[in-house]
Design a protein around this motif. Sequence first.
Motif, mmCIF file in Angstrom:
data_model
loop_
_atom_site.group_PDB
_atom_site.id
_atom_site.type_symbol
_atom_site.label_atom_id
_atom_site.label_comp_id
_atom_site.label_asym_id
_atom_site.label_seq_id
_atom_site.Cartn_x
_atom_site.Cartn_y
_atom_site.Cartn_z
ATOM 1 N N HIS A 156 25.367 53.057 42.602
ATOM 2 C CA HIS A 156 26.698 53.598 42.281
ATOM 3 C C HIS A 156 27.594 52.514 41.673
ATOM 4 N N GLU A 159 20.102 59.810 48.061
ATOM 5 C CA GLU A 159 20.299 58.753 47.063
ATOM 6 C C GLU A 159 19.717 57.422 47.539
ATOM 7 N N PRO A 173 27.757 51.665 48.821
ATOM 8 C CA PRO A 173 28.969 52.463 48.635
ATOM 9 C C PRO A 173 29.094 53.558 49.701
ATOM 10 N N LEU A 174 30.317 53.834 50.113
ATOM 11 C CA LEU A 174 30.574 54.824 51.164
ATOM 12 C C LEU A 174 30.096 56.217 50.791
ATOM 13 N N THR A 175 30.012 56.499 49.506
ATOM 14 C CA THR A 175 29.623 57.830 49.046
ATOM 15 C C THR A 175 28.112 58.030 48.979
ATOM 16 N N THR A 176 27.334 57.017 49.303
ATOM 17 C CA THR A 176 25.878 57.095 49.208
ATOM 18 C C THR A 176 25.326 58.102 50.211
ATOM 19 N N THR A 177 24.471 58.998 49.730
ATOM 20 C CA THR A 177 23.842 59.988 50.605
ATOM 21 C C THR A 177 22.456 59.504 51.017
ATOM 22 N N ARG A 211 27.079 53.693 59.363
ATOM 23 C CA ARG A 211 28.491 53.733 58.988
ATOM 24 C C ARG A 211 29.269 53.031 60.095
ATOM 25 N N CYS A 215 29.413 50.715 54.968
ATOM 26 C CA CYS A 215 28.101 51.348 55.137
ATOM 27 C C CYS A 215 27.018 50.347 54.770
ATOM 28 N N GLN A 254 27.620 49.354 42.186
ATOM 29 C CA GLN A 254 27.897 48.217 43.068
ATOM 30 C C GLN A 254 26.597 47.453 43.311
#
Length: 140
Positions: free
Chosen positions: A84, A16, A9-13, A48, A59, A86
Amino acid sequence: MWIIIQKIPLTTTQRELNLFLNKQINGNRWFGLSSNQQTRLKSFSILRMTDRTSGEIECHGLAEVETSKPEEEMLRVLNGHQLHGQTIAVRKYYHRSNISTQTAHTKSTSSFPGLRDRRRHSLHIEMLKANSGGLAIGIF
């Protein structure tokens, strides 16, 4: 062994991804001690990728894992988990050469009918890599 974690997921840090990989590799921990001393996450990065023509962003995670387990078993342990919400896919990473001339490509694939260059040349790639001082960003 290098692995690629596809379409995270694009929001993954970075934090995480690190927690996710360590949890999957080492299973349950007791007071921070790994229950599996055979496997260790050596390094990881988030790639990315932005397609310059469509603007689509994806990502992927790239990680180096040190293990005494067979590669197939290691991939099976990591594959199919949720990040997340997915489901992710994990496979062994193979480095592709930087040869970009048509002549070299023709020579390398001429003995393998049907083999083609799958690289997407319109990609802008940023590598977000964890280091001791925070994140380092490299552009390719």
